[in-house]
Every structure is written in structure tokens, then in C-alpha cells.
Design a protein around this motif. Structure first.
Motif, PDB file in Angstrom:
ATOM      1  N   GLU A  74      -3.078   8.488   8.344  1.00 16.52           N
ATOM      2  CA  GLU A  74      -3.400   9.899   8.531  1.00 16.52           C
ATOM      3  C   GLU A  74      -4.892  10.104   8.311  1.00 16.52           C
ATOM      4  OE1 GLU A  74      -0.820  12.902   7.047  1.00 16.52           O
ATOM      5  OE2 GLU A  74       0.589  11.388   6.307  1.00 16.52           O
ATOM      6  N   TYR A  85       0.842  -1.206   0.000  1.00 18.72           N
ATOM      7  CA  TYR A  85       0.000   0.000   0.000  1.00 18.72           C
ATOM      8  C   TYR A  85       0.867   1.241   0.000  1.00 18.72           C
ATOM      9  CZ  TYR A  85       0.664   0.692   5.077  1.00 18.72           C
ATOM     10  OH  TYR A  85       1.186   0.915   6.314  1.00 18.72           O
ATOM     11  N   SER A 120       1.043  10.692  -1.820  1.00 22.67           N
ATOM     12  CA  SER A 120       2.296  11.378  -2.141  1.00 22.67           C
ATOM     13  C   SER A 120       3.403  10.387  -2.497  1.00 22.67           C
ATOM     14  CB  SER A 120       2.725  12.262  -0.960  1.00 22.67           C
ATOM     15  OG  SER A 120       2.862  11.463   0.198  1.00 22.67           O
ATOM     16  N   ASP A 121       3.161   9.108  -2.226  1.00 31.99           N
ATOM     17  CA  ASP A 121       4.163   8.114  -2.599  1.00 31.99           C
ATOM     18  C   ASP A 121       4.183   7.923  -4.106  1.00 31.99           C
ATOM     19  OD1 ASP A 121       5.079   7.437  -0.060  1.00 31.99           O
ATOM     20  OD2 ASP A 121       3.408   6.051   0.258  1.00 31.99           O
TER      21      ASP A 121
HETATM   22  C1  LIG Z   1       2.667   8.748   3.245  1.00 33.00           C
HETATM   23  O1  LIG Z   1       3.178  10.087   3.185  1.00 33.00           O
HETATM   24  C2  LIG Z   1       4.164  10.462   4.115  1.00 33.00           C
HETATM   25  C3  LIG Z   1       4.600  11.867   3.768  1.00 33.00           C
HETATM   26  O2  LIG Z   1       3.539  12.716   3.726  1.00 33.00           O
HETATM   27  C4  LIG Z   1       5.311   9.482   4.121  1.00 33.00           C
HETATM   28  O3  LIG Z   1       6.198   9.812   5.158  1.00 33.00           O
HETATM   29  C5  LIG Z   1       4.820   8.085   4.285  1.00 33.00           C
HETATM   30  O4  LIG Z   1       5.886   7.169   4.282  1.00 33.00           O
HETATM   31  C6  LIG Z   1       3.841   7.787   3.165  1.00 33.00           C
HETATM   32  N1  LIG Z   1       3.497   6.395   3.032  1.00 33.00           N
HETATM   33  C7  LIG Z   1       2.690   5.649   3.793  1.00 33.00           C
HETATM   34  C8  LIG Z   1       2.469   4.253   3.324  1.00 33.00           C
HETATM   35  O5  LIG Z   1       2.202   6.061   4.822  1.00 33.00           O
END
Ligand SMILES: *[C@@H]1O[C@H](CO)[C@@H](O)[C@H](O)[C@H]1NC(C)=O
Ligand SMILES: *[C@@H]1O[C@H](CO)[C@@H](O)[C@H](O)[C@H]1NC(C)=O
Ligand SMILES: *[C@@H]1O[C@H](CO)[C@@H](O)[C@H](O)[C@H]1NC(C)=O
Ligand SMILES: *[C@@H]1O[C@H](CO)[C@@H](O)[C@H](O)[C@H]1NC(C)=O
Ligand SMILES: *[C@@H]1O[C@H](CO)[C@@H](O)[C@H](O)[C@H]1NC(C)=O
Ligand SMILES: *[C@@H]1O[C@H](CO)[C@@H](O)[C@H](O)[C@H]1NC(C)=O
Ligand SMILES: *[C@@H]1O[C@H](CO)[C@@H](O)[C@H](O)[C@H]1NC(C)=O
Ligand SMILES: *[C@@H]1O[C@H](CO)[C@@H](O)[C@H](O)[C@H]1NC(C)=O
Ligand SMILES: *[C@@H]1O[C@H](CO)[C@@H](O)[C@H](O)[C@H]1NC(C)=O
Ligand SMILES: *[C@@H]1O[C@H](CO)[C@@H](O)[C@H](O)[C@H]1NC(C)=O
Length: 540
Positions: free
Chosen positions: A398, A363, A367-368
Motif C-alpha cells: 500500500e 513481514y 495493523s497486523d
Molecule cells: C496489511 O493490512 C491489511 C488490512 O489493512 C491486511 O489485509 C493485510 O493482510 C496486512 N498485511 C500485509 C502483510 O499486507
């Protein structure tokens, strides 16, 4: 009075017919005579007038010839030159003789009756009196014949080789001359629809079918006939399912559809042209040209690729079908909108005949990048049926964020395909923006707000973007890196462009505005932005 002996006793009707056709009274100058003293008083008069009759085949008609003062004169009815009836007066009384032996032709008084009119009855009918000069009445009869049609050369099935040119023809008859039109069951015509001939140039298998020609002439019902066109071609073979899932000891059926002319020979092979043991197979053939192989008890050695091979004298082709023990693609059953801010429970099920050894979950958030994100492996499942259900709790998410997830199931036969990228969104405590919260003053501010609503709704729309659903074959070849199919990047970029354009518009009116990356923050900024614009418009 008169001695109206019209004919010599020896002059029979037969003599009349064969003597001088059409003018029986020109012979024997002294055979008859009329009153020379007062001819006008006693001359018979035909009171009917000439007419044209148009009769439909099979109907009846009376051709009138009403005569006044016929007295001792005689009358004959002719069709062209052929005498039909003779009405003679002889000293011993009138005699009526039917010359034509056709029972459909009768007399009613001195009028001619035709019943069950046929095509051959068309022509001129003359009612002629034995006066001197002769008095005549001519009727013309046309016979309307309903159309009939049959295939040219009576070939109702035409077989040709692919690529050749053929003319399908129909012979139509009837009166008036029928027009011929062509139709085709469930297909387009290769040429013009009118005319007796239909030419098919460089025939392809798609031209196969039933061609119908219809003849119409306004009489009776239109007639039609059909010609079946068969284009001989190399067999076309396609798999009913390219992959059939099963398990050891279970049954399985692999099937293909074959389209061929002439009828093909169909065989199944293991890939590599190994014939399948015929004793273990049940072969069926049905009207839909479906050929199938049935495995009563699948064995380990049955798994793998099979070919369905069809050949006729024009050529051969085949389709590949995989009999597979691996799990089917995973199906997600949880709702895409989560009800928690930081956690989400993903639920899915999968069909696997063998126990699932593990699930691989990949997953990422918005932003990834496509190949970033988090990958984890969770234990598999055993099930009393082929259906397996499982769930995973994501934590430390989040709020109001969108995540893309793919799940791959693994059993002893391999990894499942990825059929679907699932998208879910965590609960957003700020709640969805409501346009009613803002007072719109004036057209300008309204249109600015509408513009922002568009941006907001498109930004939300990103979360609903689905990745390309076609199964990725890569998953089978590179089992440890299930690829995450990204949402449509160009679309995302466009939305970002729109947002930044909107940002610039805003910059002109009320100063700095920073665009943050998390959706929740972004949406919050939007709300603030729209409010600011409304206010600035109101006060300016
Ligand atoms: C989601 O976004 C943040 C940056 O906003 C990042 O640090 C995080 O690793 C990302 N990926 C996931 C799977 O939460
Ligand atoms: C003969 O003609 C008369 C008068 O036209 C008609 O009434 C009668 O039905 C006709 N007879 C036949 C057998 O048609
Ligand atoms: C009828 O036709 C014949 C020839 O077919 C002709 O001699 C005759 O004059 C015609 N009669 C009338 C009344 O037109
Ligand atoms: C075709 O068939 C029709 C009736 O079905 C028949 O009258 C005709 O003679 C046949 N023609 C040929 C060429 O066989
Ligand atoms: C149809 O084709 C046949 C020969 O196949 C030809 O004799 C005939 O004249 C054609 N008819 C028309 C209307 O073109
Ligand atoms: C099958 O088709 C191939 C070409 O596509 C040809 O070389 C081969 O001879 C054909 N085999 C048979 C049995 O017809
Ligand atoms: C189909 O089988 C024949 C042998 O019967 C073989 O020659 C041919 O190559 C096969 N065709 C395909 C497309 O596999
Ligand atoms: C996931 O969380 C729910 C409560 O939110 C809990 O009931 C369930 O047991 C958890 N499942 C797993 C696999 O941890
Ligand atoms: C793959 O997904 C599509 C829709 O996304 C669905 O119709 C199809 O049934 C799925 N296939 C499998 C094997 O689950
Ligand atoms: C991506 O979006 C663009 C523009 O909306 C569209 O033309 C294209 O077909 C999309 N591609 C996919 C794979 O959905």
C-alpha cells in the motif's frame, strides 16, 4: 692596660667542654679579670638582637652576633649545651678554635654560619661573651623539612582474601608535620581520603588497585608512595565473543578474559569437560589476561560449545563460547524510505562460511498483530567469499504504508539469529504535510494546530521505531518460526490514545470524524481535520 688572661695556659678547650658545660668561665675564679675602674666604657656590647630563623633543610643561614669592643674578651657559640666555636684572646694574640668538627658550621667574624642545614640543627643558638655578668644572645632555628613518606612496615604490596578487612598505612615525616591524603588510580576510595591509615572493609575484587598516599606540609614538593592492594578471589571469566562464526577448513579463535588473584590456571574444554586436543591448538596469554584458543583448520567436530575454565585455590568459574557454522545475523542495506507506491526492494547481506540454503522473510504492516503478517521462503545463495548479498521485491504494497520485516538466513549448520527488525515505508503520493499550507489565526487555533502537528509527527515516528535488537535465541531452537519482534506497543497505544483524544476535541466543534486505519488515509484525515479547525476558528 688589662692583663686579660682568660684561662690558665693549662686550661684547654677540651677541659672547657667537659668541665662545666655551658659555663666555661665559672671555674677558676681568678683566671680572668676586667678593669674595675671603668667597666662600662670597656664592656663589649652585642648589637645584634635575638631572632627566630626558619630555614628549609639544605639551605644556609648566618646567625648574627655583632659585638662592639670585644677587645680582650672571649666569645663562644653554643647550640643548646654543645659548644661550637670559641674565640679566645690570649696574651700572644687571639685564637679561634672550632670545637665542633662539623665543617658545615663556620664563623664569619663573630657571626655563626650554618650551611646545608639539617633537621638536627634545629634549636637554640647562644652567642656568649666572657663578661661578668655574662652577656648572651639567643637565636632559635627551626628547620623546615620537606615531607617524605613510605608504606607502613614497608609493605608496598598487600594481599588479602576476599571479604577480609585491611588497613593500608603510610608513615610520613617532615617538619611541619605533613598531612596525608589518599588517592586511587582509576577508582573510588573505600574510606575517608585523609589520615595515615586507610581501611578497606570486607574487601571485594573491585578494591584491587594502586592506592597512593601523598604527604604535604608546604615545604618543598609533596611526597607520595603507592601500595598495591590485591584481593584474592575466585576467577572471573567472560567470553570475548559468545559466538564465533567460522566454517570447515577455515581458522577460528575463541577467547576469554580472566580476572583472578592469585593467578589462575586456565583451560579450554569442549562442553561436557572433554579436553581439547592440545596439538591442534595454539594457546596464547597476554597482559590483558586474554586467553585464546586458535583453530588452524576448523573441523566439523569442532563446532559447538566450548568452555573457558579458570581456577585458583579460592575457586573456579568458566565462560561458554560457541564455535558456530551458522550464518551471522542479516544486515539490511536498503533505504527505509521506498520510492515506489506498491513495491519495495529489500536488500541485505549476510556472512556465512557455508552456502546459504534459504532466506526466510517475515513481514507485516502496522495493523497486523505481532504474530500476524506474511512469511515466505526464498532460495539461498552461494558465494565465492563468506559475504552473501541478496534482495527481495515486495509487491502489492500500500502507498505510504509502513512495514516491519525480519530476514533469517539458513545454512547446513542452522538458522541465523535475528538481530534486527527492519522498517520500511512505501512512497506516499500525497506527500508529507506541510504546516505552512495553513493560515493560523489567533493563539487558540495556533495551539490546536501545534497539537495536531505533534500527533502527526509522533504517528510518523512509529515508522522509525526499532524493535529490541538483542538476538533472539529462540530462532535457533524453533527454526521454522522466526519471531517478529514488535515495535513498542505501549508507545503505539499512547499515540492512538492521543489521536482519539484529538478526535474528541474535534467532535465538539465540527461534527463527525472517522478515524481510518491506513497511515495514508489517517494522514489525509489529519490534513482535512486541521484545515477544518482553522476554518471553524476563523469563522466563529
Ligand atoms: C496489511 O493490512 C491489511 C488490512 O489493512 C491486511 O489485509 C493485510 O493482510 C496486512 N498485511 C500485509 C502483510 O499486507
Ligand atoms: C661574611 O659576612 C659579610 C658581611 O655580612 C659578607 O659580605 C660575606 O660574604 C660573609 N662571608 C661569607 C664567607 O659568607
Ligand atoms: C639565652 O638563654 C639562656 C638559657 O638558655 C638564658 O640564660 C639567657 O638569659 C638567654 N639570653 C637572652 C638574651 O635571652
Ligand atoms: C622502610 O624503608 C625506609 C626507606 O626505604 C627505611 O628507612 C626504613 O628503615 C624501612 N623500615 C622498615 C620497618 O623496614
Ligand atoms: C594507623 O594504624 C596503626 C596500626 O596499624 C596505628 O598504630 C596508628 O596509630 C594509626 N594511625 C592513625 C593516624 O590512626
Ligand atoms: C570448582 O568450583 C565448584 C563450586 O563452584 C567446586 O564444587 C569444585 O570443587 C571446584 N573445582 C575445582 C577443581 O576447584
Ligand atoms: C573447571 O574445571 C574444573 C576441573 O579442572 C572443574 O572441576 C570445574 O567444575 C570447572 N568449573 C566450571 C565452572 O566449569
Ligand atoms: C526487483 O525489481 C527490480 C526493479 O524494480 C528489478 O530490477 C530486479 O531484478 C527485481 N529483483 C527480483 C529479485 O525480482
Ligand atoms: C546487531 O545489530 C547491532 C545494531 O542493531 C549491530 O551493532 C551489530 O553489529 C549487529 N550484530 C551483527 C552480528 O550483525
Ligand atoms: C516502550 O515505551 C515506554 C513508554 O514510552 C517506555 O517506558 C518503554 O521503555 C518502552 N519499551 C521498549 C522495550 O522500548
Amino acid at each position: 692596660m688589662f692583663l686579660a688572661a682568660l684561662f690558665l695556659a693549662s686550661c684547654s678547650v677540651t677541659d672547657l667542654v667537659f668541665g662545666q658545660p655551658g659555663s666555661p668561665w665559672t671555674t677558676g675564679d681568678n683566671d680572668y679579670y676586667y678593669d674595675p675602674l671603668n667597666p662600662e666604657d670597656t664592656f663589649p656590647v652585642i648589637t645584634s638582637s635575638s631572632r627566630s630563623f626558619s630555614i628549609q633543610q639544605g639551605d644556609s643561614v648566618i646567625l648574627p652576633c655583632v659585638v662592639q669592643n670585644l677587645e680582650e674578651y672571649s666569645l663562644i657559640w653554643r647550640h643548646g649545651n654543645q659548644i661550637l666555636w670559641v674565640l679566645q684572646h690570649r696574651p700572644d694574640g687571639p685564637i679561634v678554635e672550632a670545637v665542633s668538627q662539623d665543617h658545615r658550621i663556620g664563623l664569619n667574624g663573630t657571626s655563626l654560619m650554618l650551611s646545608r642545614v639539617q633537621w638536627k640543627d634545629a634549636g637554640t643558638y647562644t652567642c656568649e661573651l666572657s663578661t661578668q655578668p655574662r652577656r648572651t644572645l639567643n637565636h632559635t632555628l627551626t628547620v623546615r623539612v620537606p615531607p617524605s613518606v613510605y608504606p607502613a612496615n614497608n609493605r608496598s604490596e598487600v594481599t588479602i582474601r576476599i571479604g577480609s578487612t585491611v588497613t593500608l598505612g603510610c608513615h610520613a615525616s617532615g617538619y611541619p608535620t605533613p598531612t596525608v591524603t589518599w588517592t586511587r588510580k582509576g577508582g573510588n576510595l573505600p574510606g575517608p581520603a585523609e589520615g595515615a591509615n586507610l581501611t578497606v572493609h570486607e574487601a571485594v575484587p573491585e578494591d584491587n588497585g594502586v592506592y597512593k598516599c601523598t604527604a604535604t606540609n608546604g615545604v618543598g614538593k609533596p611526597a607520595s608512595t603507592s601500595i598495591i592492594l590485591q584481593v584474592m578471589h575466585r576467577p572471573k571469566v567472560w567470553a570475548e565473543k559468545e559466538e564465533v562464526y567460522s566454517g570447515v577448513g577455515y581458522e577460528a579463535t575463541i577467547a576469554c578474559y580472566v580476572e583472578a588473584e592469585p593467578r589462575p590456571q586456565v583451560k579450554f574444554y569442549r562442553l561436557g569437560d572433554i579436553p581439547v586436543d592440545p596439538l591442534r591448538l595454539y594457546k596464547t596469554f597476554d597482559v590483558n589476561n586474554r586467553y585464546s584458543l586458535h583453530f588452524d583448520h576448523v573441523q566439523l567436530s569442532d563446532f559447538g560449545y566450548h568452555t573457558c575454565n579458570a581456577s585458583n585455590f579460592i575457586g573456579n568459574s568458566s565462560a561458554i563460547i560457541r564455535l558456530s557454522g551458522r550464518p551471522k545475523p542479516v544486515r539490511f542495506t536498503s533505504l527505509s524510505q521506498g520510492d515506489k507506491e506498491n513495491t519495495y526492494t529489500l536488500v541485505w547481506d549476510v556472512e556465512s562460511y557455508a552456502p546459504v540454503l534459504a532466506y526466510i522473510i517475515a513481514y507485516r504492516n502496522e495493523s497486523d498483530g505481532e504474530d500476524e503478517g506474511i512469511k515466505l521462503t526464498v532460495p539461498g545463495t552461494t558465494s565465492s567469499s563468506i559475504y552473501h548479498s541478496y534482495s527481495h521485491n515486495f509487491t502489492q504494497l500500500e502507498p505510504g504504508a509502513t512495514y516491519y520485516v525480519q530476514v533469517t538466513a539458513k545454512n547446513e549448520f542452522g538458522l541465523s539469529d535475528v538481530n534486527e527488525t527492519f522498517t520500511f515505508t512505501t512512497f506516499d503520493p500525497a506527500g508529507p504535510d506541510s504546516p505552512e499550507d495553513y493560515d493560523a489565526e489567533g493563539e487558540d487555533s495556533l495551539s490546536v494546530i501545534n497539537q495536531y502537528e505533534d500527533v502527526v509527527s509522533e504517528a510518523v515516528g512509529v515508522s522509525q521505531l526499532q524493535a529490541d535488537p538483542t538476538p533472539s535465541m529462540d530462532a535457533a531452537t524453533s527454526p521454522n518460526t522466526p519471531s517478529i519482534v514488535a515495535a513498542n506497543l505501549t508507545e503505539q497505544q499512547q499515540i492512538q490514545k492521543k489521536v482519539s483524544t484529538a478526535e474528541k476535541v474535534h467532535d465538539d466543534s465540527s461534527g463527525a470524524f472517522t478515524f481510518t486505519m491506513t497511515p495514508a488515509e489517517r494522514r489525509g484525515q489529519m490534513v482535512a481535520l486541521v484545515t477544518a479547525i482553522s476554518l471553524s476558528c476563523f469563522f466563529s
